[in-house]
Design an enzyme around this catalytic site. Sequence first.
Site, PDB file in Angstrom:
ATOM      1  N   CYS A 276       0.859  -1.349  -0.133  1.00  0.00           N
ATOM      2  CA  CYS A 276      -0.086   0.056   0.058  1.00  0.00           C
ATOM      3  C   CYS A 276       0.862   1.350   0.035  1.00  0.00           C
ATOM      4  O   CYS A 276       1.621   1.570  -0.896  1.00  0.00           O
ATOM      5  CB  CYS A 276      -0.967   0.025   1.186  1.00  0.00           C
ATOM      6  N   HIS A 360      -3.750  -5.239  -0.291  1.00  0.00           N
ATOM      7  CA  HIS A 360      -3.202  -5.906   1.135  1.00  0.00           C
ATOM      8  C   HIS A 360      -3.523  -7.324   1.321  1.00  0.00           C
ATOM      9  O   HIS A 360      -4.795  -7.944   1.526  1.00  0.00           O
ATOM     10  CB  HIS A 360      -4.414  -5.173   2.350  1.00  0.00           C
ATOM     11  N   GLU A 362      -2.416  -9.065   3.468  1.00  0.00           N
ATOM     12  CA  GLU A 362      -2.665  -9.816   4.869  1.00  0.00           C
ATOM     13  C   GLU A 362      -4.038  -9.594   5.272  1.00  0.00           C
ATOM     14  O   GLU A 362      -4.172  -9.997   6.713  1.00  0.00           O
ATOM     15  CB  GLU A 362      -1.531  -8.871   5.630  1.00  0.00           C
TER      16      GLU A 362
END
Length: 383
Positions: A276, A360, A362
């Site tokens: 990001c 993202h 994660e």
Amino acid sequence: MSPAKLALEDGTVFAGRSIGAAGEVDGEVCFNTSMTGYQEVLTDPSYRGQIVTMTYPQIGNYGASAADAESAGPQVAGFVVREESRIASNFRSEQALGDYLRGHGVVAIDGLDTRALVRKLRSAGAMRGVISTTDLDDASLVAKAKKSPGLVGRDLVREVTPSEPLVWTERLSAWTNLDASGSDSGAPEGPLGRPEPLGPHVVALDFGMKWNIPRHFAGRNCRVTVVPGTASAADILAHEPDGVFLSNGPGDPEPLDYAIKTVGELVGQKPIFGICLGHQLLSLACGAKTFKMKFGHRGSNHPVQDLTTGKVEITCQNHGFAVDPESLPSELEVTHRSLNDGSVEGVSHKSAPAFSVQYHPEASAGPHDSHYLFERFLESMRA
């Protein structure tokens, strides 16, 4: 329930009900299309300075739990939903959403037409706005919205980055300070209570990092040292990392000259992985430029194509700025693109072990299609 209003800088005013703390807040009004993960959204430091609107019509139906937090507490400037669920139907729930918002001082509003609000933001772009339970005068609120500083040109990272180095310990699943020797408080315990051998040492620059990122590294037996986003290249290398991670974070990347300088000095010295804001900073450090998007990408259902394999991933995203593809230097190649608008979603350095993605991998409340990126980073550290 007391009345509340949301006013936009273009003069639009929405009336609703207060579901959070009493008060008044300003920020950039944006929207997130996720059906779940509202607590992850609330606690994501990347939302610093923003009033977040959830497009799903009912929010709060599974309550709030400390286990779902992505930071020490809510980070949003304000919160907007169509309807707050009064019932939390989940065995993990520790409190209702409204109680969570009030307990953390989050000014929030429901009872307004979020579809009309989102249509306006998609058409005109993200706008500055104000939520208030104390001032209900339309003209006054609109004037305050126009005076809100917005995101462009602001350094919001300094508001969310830690002040000192920290270590993430999987065994405790919590933040602990480095001890006097600079070592971890202990290796994670194996299934029989025996310490597991630690793998590569990751030093993470925390520009507003979500907690699920170090959880992923720790889950792969990495030792993770977290340093402030203001750390210099010398500070980072002093920790003797096997690899350097560049985290997500809030706002405009271009004012972060200190971070851009640091990343530029690290390229080629250690393997680098950015997510990001970290993706934008790696690109800027290599000579690219960024721009502010009309309304950004925020949600957990964004299709992205990996150009190296042709595969499509469904990704979780939260960003209002993007890398300008026309500005990319020759040493960077685009590895991922959004299938919604064609924007750059990933880059890789052609001669140094450095790569990054805009989305993202994660994400806790999101798809898991992109977990392979963590394995790719581990492979680059072992090479």
